[in-house]
Design a protein around this motif. Structure first.
Motif, PDB file in Angstrom:
ATOM      1  N   GLN A  81       0.816  -1.210   0.000  1.00 15.19           N
ATOM      2  CA  GLN A  81       0.000   0.000   0.000  1.00 15.19           C
ATOM      3  C   GLN A  81       0.852   1.264   0.000  1.00 15.19           C
ATOM      4  OE1 GLN A  81      -3.065   0.980  -0.386  1.00 15.19           O
ATOM      5  NE2 GLN A  81      -3.910  -1.059  -0.725  1.00 15.19           N
ATOM      6  N   ALA A  84       2.160   1.603  -3.528  1.00 15.80           N
ATOM      7  CA  ALA A  84       1.066   1.972  -4.416  1.00 15.80           C
ATOM      8  C   ALA A  84       0.634   3.415  -4.180  1.00 15.80           C
ATOM      9  CB  ALA A  84      -0.118   1.028  -4.217  1.00 15.80           C
ATOM     10  N   SER A  85       0.683   3.879  -2.943  1.00 12.54           N
ATOM     11  CA  SER A  85       0.362   5.268  -2.646  1.00 12.54           C
ATOM     12  C   SER A  85       1.325   6.212  -3.357  1.00 12.54           C
ATOM     13  CB  SER A  85       0.404   5.530  -1.138  1.00 12.54           C
ATOM     14  OG  SER A  85      -0.647   4.866  -0.483  1.00 12.54           O
ATOM     15  N   THR A 164       3.599  -3.718  -6.346  1.00 11.91           N
ATOM     16  CA  THR A 164       2.301  -3.051  -6.532  1.00 11.91           C
ATOM     17  C   THR A 164       1.498  -3.636  -7.688  1.00 11.91           C
ATOM     18  OG1 THR A 164       3.279  -1.371  -7.994  1.00 11.91           O
ATOM     19  CG2 THR A 164       3.199  -0.870  -5.631  1.00 11.91           C
ATOM     20  N   LEU A 167      -2.165  -3.750  -7.471  1.00 11.96           N
ATOM     21  CA  LEU A 167      -2.838  -2.500  -7.127  1.00 11.96           C
ATOM     22  C   LEU A 167      -2.787  -1.449  -8.226  1.00 11.96           C
ATOM     23  CD1 LEU A 167      -1.429  -2.209  -3.491  1.00 11.96           C
ATOM     24  CD2 LEU A 167      -3.681  -3.056  -4.173  1.00 11.96           C
ATOM     25  N   ARG A 201      -7.155  -9.253  -1.397  1.00 14.55           N
ATOM     26  CA  ARG A 201      -7.037  -8.045  -0.594  1.00 14.55           C
ATOM     27  C   ARG A 201      -6.166  -8.237   0.637  1.00 14.55           C
ATOM     28  NH1 ARG A 201     -13.347  -6.341  -1.014  1.00 14.55           N
ATOM     29  NH2 ARG A 201     -13.251  -5.400  -3.098  1.00 14.55           N
ATOM     30  N   CYS A 204      -2.528  -8.302  -0.131  1.00  9.35           N
ATOM     31  CA  CYS A 204      -1.995  -7.003  -0.519  1.00  9.35           C
ATOM     32  C   CYS A 204      -2.099  -5.964   0.589  1.00  9.35           C
ATOM     33  CB  CYS A 204      -2.751  -6.474  -1.757  1.00  9.35           C
ATOM     34  SG  CYS A 204      -2.457  -7.453  -3.237  1.00  9.35           S
ATOM     35  N   VAL A 206      -4.929  -4.789   1.817  1.00  6.73           N
ATOM     36  CA  VAL A 206      -6.049  -3.917   1.529  1.00  6.73           C
ATOM     37  C   VAL A 206      -7.222  -4.334   2.390  1.00  6.73           C
ATOM     38  CG1 VAL A 206      -7.612  -3.050  -0.231  1.00  6.73           C
ATOM     39  CG2 VAL A 206      -5.264  -3.657  -0.835  1.00  6.73           C
TER      40      VAL A 206
END
Length: 209
Positions: A81, A84-85, A164, A167, A201, A204, A206
């Motif tokens: 995350q 990916a952010s 990532t 994502l 999810r 990952c 999420v």
């Protein structure tokens, strides 16, 4: 500050580093008054900084027209995350700048490069004698990738793409040879965030909707 004290406020950690700069900045400002250049920079840095902070990153430094930001260096640590952010922030910054006239009259194009790897993180973020927040070869890799990115794109290294992949949607680009690297670097263009299948999810990181 003693070497022991310095070591206590530093730690090794994986992060994603983002570099962004303005395409053709030198020629753009060549004939501008310095006050106009300052207004342009203020608008640009403000936009980039706001998007970085909203995305959970930290602006590490400004260098001319370049901004370096770090993701995954906080107490929560690094994971898919965080990386990916960083990618989403790169895309969002370009979208925010696309419809904006800096200093009231200058439309700009940008390039974004991201790389993921191990660094030493300085928990104090800065010192009087000028050490930055993070140190490691991943910083120069991100800067090199940014310099080789096509205009108005976000490109990432293989490590960022791998972490990532669930994502972010990517397009593979031809490998590039960059200064200081003995071998070509694999290159991926970030296209857009993508939904993660429900069964993936948890893997990952999420949370459920």
């Amino acid at each position: 500050m003693t070497a022991i004290a310095m070591a206590e406020q530093e730690r090794r950690q994986t992060v994603t580093v983002l570099f962004i700069d303005i395409v053709g900045f030198t020629s753009l400002i060549d004939d501008l008054d310095c006050s106009v250049v300052r207004m342009l920079q203020r608008d640009y840095f403000s936009t980039v900084c706001d998007v970085v902070r909203e995305g959970g990153g930290v602006v590490e430094k400004y260098v001319g027209d370049a901004v370096m930001a770090v993701f995954g260096a906080g107490p929560e640590g690094f994971g898919p995350q965080a990386a990916a952010s960083a990618v989403r922030v790169g895309l969002s910054v370009q979208e925010a700048l696309r419809g904006q006239l800096l200093a009231g009259r200058f439309a700009v194009r940008t390039r974004v490069g991201l790389a993921t790897g191990d660094v030493i993180v300085d928990l104090a973020a800065a010192r009087e004698f000028g050490h930055g927040m993070v140190s490691g070869s991943v910083v120069s890799t991100a800067a090199r990738l940014q310099a080789y990115a096509p205009h108005d794109t976000v490109v990432v290294c293989a490590a960022t793409q791998a972490v990532t992949d669930e994502l972010i949607a990517y397009q593979e680009l031809p490998p590039v040879r960059v200064a200081g690297k003995p071998y070509p670097l694999d290159l991926w263009r970030a296209l857009q965030p993508q939904r993660v299948p429900a069964g993936r999810r948890e893997l990952c990181g999420v949370g459920a909707e």
